[in-house]
Structure formats: C-alpha cells, structure tokens
Scaffold this motif. Structure first.
Motif, PDB file in Angstrom:
ATOM      1  N   TYR A   1      13.351   6.924 148.897  1.00 32.01           N
ATOM      2  CA  TYR A   1      13.357   5.635 148.213  1.00 32.01           C
ATOM      3  C   TYR A   1      13.614   4.553 149.250  1.00 32.01           C
ATOM      4  O   TYR A   1      14.467   4.703 150.123  1.00 32.01           O
ATOM      5  CB  TYR A   1      14.456   5.610 147.142  1.00 32.01           C
ATOM      6  CG  TYR A   1      14.150   6.516 145.976  1.00 32.01           C
ATOM      7  CD1 TYR A   1      13.448   6.046 144.877  1.00 32.01           C
ATOM      8  CD2 TYR A   1      14.547   7.849 145.990  1.00 32.01           C
ATOM      9  CE1 TYR A   1      13.151   6.884 143.813  1.00 32.01           C
ATOM     10  CE2 TYR A   1      14.255   8.688 144.940  1.00 32.01           C
ATOM     11  CZ  TYR A   1      13.553   8.202 143.847  1.00 32.01           C
ATOM     12  OH  TYR A   1      13.264   9.034 142.803  1.00 32.01           O
TER      13      TYR A   1
ATOM     14  N   LYS B   1       9.000  10.993 150.958  1.00 30.34           N
ATOM     15  CA  LYS B   1       9.844  11.513 149.882  1.00 30.34           C
ATOM     16  C   LYS B   1      11.217  10.844 149.887  1.00 30.34           C
ATOM     17  O   LYS B   1      12.252  11.472 149.657  1.00 30.34           O
ATOM     18  CB  LYS B   1       9.968  13.032 149.959  1.00 30.34           C
ATOM     19  CG  LYS B   1       8.637  13.720 149.769  1.00 30.34           C
ATOM     20  CD  LYS B   1       8.758  15.211 149.748  1.00 30.34           C
ATOM     21  CE  LYS B   1       7.370  15.771 149.510  1.00 30.34           C
ATOM     22  NZ  LYS B   1       7.234  17.146 149.818  1.00 30.34           N
TER      23      LYS B   1
ATOM     24  N   CYS C   1       6.080   8.169 148.566  1.00 28.97           N
ATOM     25  CA  CYS C   1       5.665   9.574 148.486  1.00 28.97           C
ATOM     26  C   CYS C   1       5.575  10.284 149.836  1.00 28.97           C
ATOM     27  O   CYS C   1       6.098  11.396 149.964  1.00 28.97           O
ATOM     28  CB  CYS C   1       4.335   9.689 147.747  1.00 28.97           C
ATOM     29  SG  CYS C   1       4.492   9.492 145.976  1.00 28.97           S
TER      30      CYS C   1
ATOM     31  N   GLY D   1      11.210  11.203 143.081  1.00 29.79           N
ATOM     32  CA  GLY D   1      10.391  10.448 142.140  1.00 29.79           C
ATOM     33  C   GLY D   1      10.687  10.756 140.685  1.00 29.79           C
ATOM     34  O   GLY D   1       9.962  10.343 139.793  1.00 29.79           O
TER      35      GLY D   1
ATOM     36  N   TYR E   1       9.920   4.329 145.356  1.00 28.35           N
ATOM     37  CA  TYR E   1       9.713   5.670 145.902  1.00 28.35           C
ATOM     38  C   TYR E   1       8.496   5.683 146.818  1.00 28.35           C
ATOM     39  O   TYR E   1       7.421   5.202 146.461  1.00 28.35           O
ATOM     40  CB  TYR E   1       9.535   6.687 144.771  1.00 28.35           C
ATOM     41  CG  TYR E   1       9.553   8.111 145.250  1.00 28.35           C
ATOM     42  CD1 TYR E   1      10.703   8.658 145.801  1.00 28.35           C
ATOM     43  CD2 TYR E   1       8.425   8.906 145.164  1.00 28.35           C
ATOM     44  CE1 TYR E   1      10.728   9.973 146.255  1.00 28.35           C
ATOM     45  CE2 TYR E   1       8.447  10.225 145.608  1.00 28.35           C
ATOM     46  CZ  TYR E   1       9.602  10.741 146.152  1.00 28.35           C
ATOM     47  OH  TYR E   1       9.624  12.038 146.600  1.00 28.35           O
TER      48      TYR E   1
END
Length: 136
Positions: free
Chosen positions: A43, A41, A38, A90, A36
């Motif tokens: 993968y 947002k 961040c 996440g 993931y």
C-alpha cells in the motif's frame, strides 16, 4: 514473555484490479489515503492529496475512543477493545482489537474471533476516533 504477532505463509495471490483507495477523513479537510500497488504488493500512503514515500504491506485502522485534552492534544484510549479494519494483499478484514494493559501487545481479531495473521513486511497502524469516515 514477548509474544509476536502471527504471520501468514507467503502466498501468491492474484492481484485485485481497480481497487479504490482507502481514504481516512480525520477532520475538516485533513485526509490520509492508501492505494494498493499490485506489482509490489504494498500500500502506498497519500497525504494532503499527494504521494509520500511511505509504503506498508499491512494497513490497520484501529478505532479508539478519543477526547480533546486541549487545543493541541488529543487523548486516546488504547487499552480495552474496539473496531478494526485490516487491509493486506488488496483485501479487507473487519474485526476488533484488544489490549488488556499498558505492557500487553495489541491483538487483532477477525469477526470469527480468530487472530489475524499479517503479511510478512512492515505494518502501519492508523489510529482513528470511532466516528471517523473511512471509504474503501
């Protein structure tokens, strides 16, 4: 009669820190991973230990019964129901998948029996035999 998947409203969630990668051990030394990211947002998919250019907002691991057709082909039962792991934002949701016939859409449910809503964006479905080792 097309019935689309459900999508959640766009939300601003806090970014989870230090999430372990999702690792799918398909067979012998073949692993696929998702990490993931961040800021985006999304993968990021890792294959053979290296990063690829594949990203997804939703990653679904759908467990299906499978059998060896011959040395190069694997049969998979995609009609029926089974276990599913659903990753988005996440977070992980455990549940089940269901597909009633060849022309039906596969539906994904959480453990409470509610349809899982996708995050807006692309979705990647990893299909795996039931005994596949998954770490996350």
């Amino acid at each position: 009669d097309f019935k689309p998947w459900l999508y959640e409203e766009k939300t601003d969630l806090a970014c989870p820190e230090n999430l372990p990668a999702i690792t799918i051990n398909y067979y012998q030394n073949y692993q696929v991973g998702w990490r993931y990211h961040c800021p985006s947002k999304k993968y990021l998919r890792e294959d053979f230990g290296g990063q690829t250019n594949i990203t997804a907002k939703n990653v679904i691991i759908q467990f299906v019964k499978s059998w060896l057709i011959d040395k190069e082909r694997l049969g998979m039962q995609t009609i029926g129901q089974g276990k599913v792991l659903f990753f988005k934002n996440g977070q992980i949701t455990k549940g089940r998948w269901q597909k009633t016939d060849q022309s039906a859409r596969t539906l994904f449910y959480n453990e409470a029996g509610e349809l899982i809503k996708l995050s807006p964006g692309n979705t990647w479905i990893e299909v795996a035999p039931p005994l596949t080792k998954i770490t996350y």
